[in-house]
Write an enzyme that holds these catalytic residues in place. Structure first.
Site, mmCIF file in Angstrom:
data_model
loop_
_atom_site.group_PDB
_atom_site.id
_atom_site.type_symbol
_atom_site.label_atom_id
_atom_site.label_comp_id
_atom_site.label_asym_id
_atom_site.label_seq_id
_atom_site.Cartn_x
_atom_site.Cartn_y
_atom_site.Cartn_z
ATOM 1 C CE1 TYR A 1 0.816 9.680 -2.794
ATOM 2 C CE2 TYR A 1 0.030 11.906 -2.347
ATOM 3 C CZ TYR A 1 0.342 10.912 -3.247
ATOM 4 O OH TYR A 1 0.177 11.140 -4.600
ATOM 5 C CE1 TYR B 1 -7.427 10.401 -6.342
ATOM 6 C CE2 TYR B 1 -8.318 9.077 -8.136
ATOM 7 C CZ TYR B 1 -7.664 10.222 -7.691
ATOM 8 O OH TYR B 1 -7.245 11.165 -8.595
ATOM 9 C CG ASP C 1 0.473 3.713 3.320
ATOM 10 O OD1 ASP C 1 1.670 3.690 3.665
ATOM 11 O OD2 ASP C 1 0.112 3.625 2.143
ATOM 12 C CG HIS D 1 4.752 8.205 -4.807
ATOM 13 N ND1 HIS D 1 4.599 7.311 -5.843
ATOM 14 C CD2 HIS D 1 3.603 8.126 -4.070
ATOM 15 C CE1 HIS D 1 3.420 6.711 -5.740
ATOM 16 N NE2 HIS D 1 2.810 7.188 -4.665
#
Length: 427
Positions: free
Chosen positions: A137, A253, A135, A142
Site C-alpha cells: 500500500y 476491513y 500486496d 492513493h
C-alpha cells in the site's frame, strides 16, 4: 557481467514494429501453450513467441550451465531459482541469437520452424507458480485519497504509513493471467443507513492499477535481506489489476484489513519484464520524510519511469482511457518493500509475487482506481459510447498497459486485460 542485451543499437533479423513493447532489447520471460498443446517457457520479440525449450534442445545455450529441462516446464520457478547471473547470461544469449548479424538461426529454416511462433497462435499461461502473494500500500497519493474519503481529511495518513511499507498477505490461488474473465464476487455488505448486513453480489467492483515484482529464493527462515541487496533477488515485473469490491471491503476491513473484498481475483500481464531490461529507466523516488529507520534507508535511483494507462471497454463498444499514471510516483521502493518484508525473518521463495499497491499520481486523471477517479461514485466517468461509470459494470473489460521509453528504446509490458462477468449463483 555486462548487460549486452540492452545495447540500444542492436537490431534483430525478425520484423519488429517501431512502437512494439517487445524490441530485441526487452526479452521478457513467460510460459505459453502452442497449437500442438505443448507448454513451454518462452520469450517474446515483436509479435513472435520464442520457444526457449526448443532452443535449448538445439544447443543454442551451449556453455551456459542449465539443467536439461529448465525451459521445458510449465512455470519459470526453476529458472528464476538459478539466480541473476544465469538470467543475464540467458538473456544476453537470446539477444545474440536474434541479432541481425548472427546467421545461425536466421539461416536455418528447419530450426526457425521449431522455435518461432506467431504470438496470435499461442496461449499465454501464468508465468510462475505463485506460492505466496503480498500486496503493499505504497502510493502516498492513493493512501491520502482513501484516508480523506473514509477518515478525517486532516489526518488522512495513519501514523505508521510514513515509517513502514504497509502490506497484507493476499491469496495466490485466484491470480490469473490476462484474458481470463473474472466474476463479480458475492459477499456481505452493510447498505447505507442500515444496521444489519445483507449478502449478495458486490455493487461496487473496482480495479486497482498496480505493478508486481517476482522474487527468486531470497533467504532462509529467520534471516533478513538488507535493503542494499534486495534488488539481487528481484527477477522482474508484471502489470497487476488487483480487483477490489469496495462495499464488501468497507464492511469487513476493520479490524483486520482486506479479505474477501480482495481475494476473489487478481489479474497479471503474462510476460515478466526483467530488472535488467528496465535498468535504463531508473529514477529517484519521492523524497521520504521523515527519514526511514536505518534498515530501510537507501540512496540513489531505486524507482523506475514506467508509464501506465487504464481503459474501460464496455461490451461491444470502444475502450475509453480513464487514467494515465506512472510507477515513479511510488513512495516506497521495491527494495524497501522486500527488505521490510524479510526484516522479521519471513522466508521469500522463487515465484513469490509482491504487489506495489494502487499507483496514483498527483492529478485527478492519474488516480489508480475508480474509487478515486469518481471520488466514491460522486463524479461518474463518461465513456466514449455515452454511458457513465461509477464503478465497473458487468460486461466491462478493464485494460491496463505499461511501457518505458527514452530516446533510444521502448520497453513495454504488453497489457493485462480482464472482463467482468456477472456473479455466480450461490450453491
Amino acid at each position: 557481467m555486462p548487460i549486452t542485451a540492452n545495447d540500444s543499437n542492436r537490431k534483430s533479423w525478425l520484423n519488429i514494429a517501431n512502437d512494439s513493447d517487445f524490441p530485441i532489447q526487452n526479452i521478457p520471460f513467460g510460459v505459453f501453450l502452442t497449437k500442438e498443446n505443448i507448454v513451454t517457457v518462452g520469450t517474446r520479440i515483436g509479435d513472435y513467441a520464442i520457444d526457449l525449450g526448443a532452443l535449448q534442445q538445439l544447443n543454442y545455450f551451449e556453455g551456459i550451465e542449465l539443467t536439461d529441462d529448465v525451459f521445458m516446464q510449465d512455470t519459470l520457478n526453476d529458472f528464476i531459482s538459478d539466480g541473476k547471473k544465469t538470467w543475464r547470461l540467458v538473456r544476453n544469449r537470446i539477444a545474440d541469437i536474434f541479432d541481425i548479424n548472427n546467421p545461425k538461426l536466421k539461416d536455418s529454416k528447419k530450426h526457425r520452424d521449431i522455435v518461432i511462433f506467431n504470438i496470435a497462435d499461442v496461449e499465454m499461461q501464468l508465468p510462475v507458480f505463485i506460492g505466496d502473494y503480498t500486496d503493499f500500500y505504497s502510493s502516498k497519493e492513493h493512501a491520502t485519497n482513501v484516508g480523506k474519503m473514509f477518515r478525517d481529511p486532516e489526518n488522512a495518513l495513519l501514523p505508521n504509513w510514513l515509517h513502514i511499507p504497509v502490506g497484507y498477505h493476499g491469496r495466490s490461488s485466484t491470480i490469473v493471467p490476462s484474458g481470463i474473465p473474472v466474476h463479480r464476487p458475492n459477499g456481505q455488505t452493510l447498505p447505507n443507513g442500515e444496521t444489519q448486513p445483507v449478502f449478495g453480489p458486490s455493487k461496487l467492483v473496482d480495479f486497482e492499477l498496480e505493478t508486481a515484482f517476482i522474487t527468486t529464493d531470497a533467504n532462509i527462515m529467520g534471516d533478513n535481506i538488507p535493503v542494499g541487496e534486495a534488488e539481487e533477488y528481484i527477477f522482474g515485473m508484471v502489470l497487476l489489476n488487483d480487483w477490489s469490491a469496495r462495499d464488501i471491503q468497507k464492511w469487513e476491513y476493520v479490524p483486520l484489513g482486506p479479505f474477501l473484498a480482495k481475494n476473489f481475483a487478481s489479474s497479471i500481464s503474462p510476460w515478466i519484464v526483467t530488472m535488467d531490461a528496465l535498468e535504463p529507466f531508473r529514477v529517484e523516488s519521492p523524497k521520504q520524510e521523515p527519514t526511514p529507520l536505518p534498515y530501510l534507508q537507501q540512496k540513489g535511483k531505486h524507482s523506475f519511469d514506467i508509464n501506465l494507462e487504464v481503459a474501460i471497454a464496455p461490451e461491444n463498444a470502444e475502450a475509453t482511457v480513464i487514467s494515465k499514471s506512472n510507477y515513479k510516483y511510488m513512495y516506497w521502493t521495491m527494495s524497501q518493500q522486500l527488505a521490510h518484508h524479510t526484516s522479521n525473518g519471513c522466508r521469500v521463495n522463487s515465484g513469490d509475487m509482491m504487489g506495489s499497491g494502487t499507483i496514483s499520481g498527483p492529478t485527478e486523471d492519474s488516480f489508480g482506481s475508480m474509487l478515486e477517479l469518481t471520488w466514491g461514485g460522486s463524479k461518474p466517468l463518461k465513456m466514449n459510447d455515452g454511458s457513465e461509470r461509477k464503478f465497473i459494470n458487468d460486461g466491462d473489460t478493464v485494460i491496463m498497459k505499461g511501457f518505458c521509453q527514452n530516446d533510444q528504446v521502448r520497453i513495454g509490458f504488453g497489457e493485462v486485460s480482464s472482463k467482468l462477468l456477472p456473479a455466480n449463483k450461490m450453491k
